[in-house]
Design an enzyme around this catalytic site. Structure first.
Site, mmCIF file in Angstrom:
data_model
loop_
_atom_site.group_PDB
_atom_site.id
_atom_site.type_symbol
_atom_site.label_atom_id
_atom_site.label_comp_id
_atom_site.label_asym_id
_atom_site.label_seq_id
_atom_site.Cartn_x
_atom_site.Cartn_y
_atom_site.Cartn_z
ATOM 1 N N ARG A 172 40.789 50.523 40.488
ATOM 2 C CA ARG A 172 41.998 49.734 40.265
ATOM 3 C C ARG A 172 42.618 50.096 38.915
ATOM 4 O O ARG A 172 43.842 50.210 38.803
ATOM 5 C CB ARG A 172 41.691 48.232 40.321
ATOM 6 C CG ARG A 172 41.409 47.716 41.722
ATOM 7 C CD ARG A 172 41.267 46.205 41.742
ATOM 8 N NE ARG A 172 42.532 45.523 41.525
ATOM 9 C CZ ARG A 172 42.654 44.210 41.328
ATOM 10 N NH1 ARG A 172 41.577 43.449 41.303
ATOM 11 N NH2 ARG A 172 43.835 43.672 41.146
ATOM 12 N N CYS A 230 41.843 41.332 33.356
ATOM 13 C CA CYS A 230 41.400 41.831 34.666
ATOM 14 C C CYS A 230 42.589 41.733 35.606
ATOM 15 O O CYS A 230 43.718 42.034 35.220
ATOM 16 C CB CYS A 230 40.191 41.047 35.162
ATOM 17 S SG CYS A 230 40.474 39.254 35.280
#
Length: 276
Positions: A172, A230
């Site tokens: 990611r 995150c």
């Protein structure tokens, strides 16, 4: 900040037993309450991460904004927390979700909060029994006030000279996949240190020296100023817990990538970057 299964069982028999919070949540799985009802640590109270540990999502604030302090206090009282209550939080994924409760309660000024090292798996591995159904706690009286842990807003992150740490999975970070947020990639200059690497196969945190070395290998020293993010500020709390074990204090960027990537004027980087 951590408690073992043995120490938790002893504390449960003490004159001031802990309030135990079951934060059963995982990205892509909305059956946390069902999993809790199927089996949890005896006396544990289910905590709904989406509704109790976050405000309503928005592109301007991200998928899991910090809750209003009055809402967090009301939830903590529903869980049975008083000002002098020790609190233990856990989940079934190595505390990747329950660290949000650990961080939020401390941000709100309740310092006696620990994570069950290894989470529900450690409890099961010890051969201890589980309870099913729901636990209805007494109403607590805790008072919370915001600001006891540092928070970075999006403009501060954009202008910071601190080490910005991306706690998401490496793919990611590199922008190879993006399952939920508007754009793939990462904040330019951020360092990839996936928080899942801070725990072993048993779901327990690595020893402090191993965690410290892991961050040092990524260019982060004991005296560095660190901001962690995150996808939406959940796993970043776990990264902050790991950093604290290693003796490094870190600031949470609550909006994280979900907020950053929703603003088309914010740049996005892809691929790998050197720690520099």
């Amino acid at each position: 900040m951590l408690i073992t299964v043995d120490d938790l069982t002893e504390a449960m028999l003490s004159d001031n037993p802990p309030v135990i919070l079951d934060v059963r949540w995982q990205l892509g799985d909305d059956r946390g309450h069902d999993h809790y009802r199927e089996g949890h640590v005896p006396g544990a109270v289910f905590v709904d991460l989406d509704r109790e540990l976050a405000a309503a999502p928005s592109p301007q604030r991200g998928r899991h904004p910090l809750p209003d302090i009055a809402d967090l206090q009301a939830a903590a009282r529903r869980w049975g927390i008083d000002d002098r209550s020790p609190v233990v939080a856990y989940d079934a994924i190595g505390n990747l979700a329950s660290a949000r409760a650990w961080w939020l309660l401390r941000w709100g000024g309740h310092s006696d909060v620990r994570l069950l090292d290894g989470g529900l798996g450690a409890w099961r591995d010890a051969g201890l029994r589980l309870s099913s159904g729901d636990t209805t706690p007494r109403t607590g009286s805790v008072t919370l006030t915001p600001g006891h842990l540092p928070v970075a807003e999006i403009d501060e992150v954009a202008a910071t000279s601190a080490r910005v740490v991306d706690a998401r999975a490496a793919e990611r970070y590199r922008g190879e996949v993006e399952p939920v947020d508007p754009r793939a990639g990462h904040i330019p200059g951020a360092i990839s240190v996936p928080t899942a690497g801070n725990i072993g196969a048993d779901g327990r945190f690595l020893p402090a020296d191993d965690i410290r070395k892991r961050f040092a290998d990524n260019g982060i020293g004991d005296s560095d100023e660190v901001i962690a993010y995150c996808g939406s500020g959940i796993n970043a709390a776990h990264e902050i817990a790991a950093l604290e074990i290693a003796g490094i204090r870190a600031t949470l960027f609550p909006g994280s990538w979900s907020q950053w990537s929703s603003d088309p004027d914010r740049p996005a980087a892809t691929g790998s970057e050197s720690a520099g």
